[in-house]
Design a protein around this motif. Structure first.
Motif, PDB file in Angstrom:
ATOM      1  N   UNK A   1       4.927  15.374  -2.045  1.00 39.07           N
ATOM      2  CA  UNK A   1       3.746  15.458  -3.272  1.00 39.07           C
ATOM      3  C   UNK A   1       3.363  13.975  -3.336  1.00 39.07           C
ATOM      4  N   UNK A   2       4.294  13.005  -3.136  1.00 40.47           N
ATOM      5  CA  UNK A   2       4.036  11.381  -3.370  1.00 40.47           C
ATOM      6  C   UNK A   2       3.386  10.917  -2.035  1.00 40.47           C
TER       7      UNK A   2
ATOM      8  N   UNK B   1       8.051   6.412  -5.655  1.00 41.88           N
ATOM      9  CA  UNK B   1       8.491   6.100  -4.075  1.00 41.88           C
ATOM     10  C   UNK B   1       9.063   4.677  -4.212  1.00 41.88           C
ATOM     11  N   UNK B   2       8.668   3.939  -4.931  1.00 36.48           N
ATOM     12  CA  UNK B   2       9.215   2.383  -5.124  1.00 36.48           C
ATOM     13  C   UNK B   2      10.766   2.733  -5.833  1.00 36.48           C
ATOM     14  N   UNK B   3      10.788   3.642  -6.664  1.00 33.59           N
ATOM     15  CA  UNK B   3      12.088   3.894  -7.216  1.00 33.59           C
ATOM     16  C   UNK B   3      13.079   4.496  -6.060  1.00 33.59           C
ATOM     17  N   UNK B   4      12.490   5.452  -5.326  1.00 34.84           N
ATOM     18  CA  UNK B   4      13.524   5.994  -4.150  1.00 34.84           C
ATOM     19  C   UNK B   4      13.741   4.814  -3.139  1.00 34.84           C
ATOM     20  N   UNK B   5      12.770   4.125  -2.895  1.00 33.41           N
ATOM     21  CA  UNK B   5      12.911   2.956  -1.916  1.00 33.41           C
ATOM     22  C   UNK B   5      13.992   1.951  -2.294  1.00 33.41           C
ATOM     23  N   UNK B   6      13.922   1.580  -3.609  1.00 32.52           N
ATOM     24  CA  UNK B   6      14.888   0.759  -4.144  1.00 32.52           C
ATOM     25  C   UNK B   6      16.257   1.309  -3.999  1.00 32.52           C
TER      26      UNK B   6
ATOM     27  N   UNK C   1       0.750  -1.145   0.040  1.00 36.24           N
ATOM     28  CA  UNK C   1       0.021   0.129  -0.046  1.00 36.24           C
ATOM     29  C   UNK C   1       1.059   1.291  -0.132  1.00 36.24           C
ATOM     30  N   UNK C   2       0.344   2.289  -0.556  1.00 33.39           N
ATOM     31  CA  UNK C   2       1.132   3.782  -0.661  1.00 33.39           C
ATOM     32  C   UNK C   2       1.507   4.084   0.637  1.00 33.39           C
TER      33      UNK C   2
END
Length: 187
Positions: free
Chosen positions: A68-69, A92-97, A3-4
């Motif tokens: 923003x996200x 956010x998935x990209x930043x998290x990765x 989830x977001x």
């Protein structure tokens, strides 16, 4: 698919860890030590001296991205990313990765940080409070050194991984350790 809100929380924890590490670093001490060291080339020395400022700038920029996200609900009540409008935020998935790939994780709370958090909690703006801090595998049990007899939850536990605070009744230390472990495991 996570989830977001979960993804946002994970990114927030990692960005906060990087920002905290940079804020705790002493820029003057770093510059003083590196200024005396001739083993580094000028570019590496300049990078090391500027690293704190660069990390703070990058984490501040990531905080803007996270603003923003952030999670929200669509018109049907389903959780989405407010920036993308989708249930699965690629940003956010990209930043998290990336942060995971570079091993950026929330730092474990040490005794000094547990003391600082507990003092802020107990003092509530009234000044320093004498404390007793006891360490155990999952965190730190903290109580006021001076007995406050009418407090039904006089113990404060500072979680070692997250720094989260929780109030507990006065119980024997071994019972607190066992019960806190169960609490963390959700039992």
């Amino acid at each position: 698919m996570r989830p977001a809100a979960w993804t946002h929380h994970q990114v927030h924890q990692r960005v906060h860890a990087a920002m905290t590490a940079a804020m705790r670093a002493d820029a003057h001490a770093i510059e003083g030590v590196l200024g005396q060291d001739d083993r580094l080339d000028p570019y590496s020395r300049r990078f090391a001296v500027d690293a704190r400022r660069l990390v703070l700038a990058c984490t501040a920029a990531l905080t803007c991205v996270m603003a923003a996200h952030r999670p929200g609900d669509d018109p049907h009540g389903r959780e989405i990313c407010r920036g993308c409008g989708t249930p699965d935020c690629r940003t956010l998935h990209g930043v998290s990765d990336v942060l995971a790939a570079y091993a950026v994780r929330p730092a474990a709370v040490d005794r000094a940080e547990a003391w600082r958090r507990a003092e802020l909690h107990f003092a509530a703006g009234s000044g320093p409070v004498p404390l007793v801090v006891e360490e155990f595998p999952d965190g730190f049990a903290v109580r006021r050194a001076l007995d406050i007899g009418d407090d039904p939850s006089p113990l404060l536990v500072v979680d070692r991984e997250t720094g989260a605070l929780s109030r507990w009744p006065l119980v024997p230390f071994d019972v607190l350790v066992r019960e806190y472990k169960r609490y963390r495991e959700g039992r």
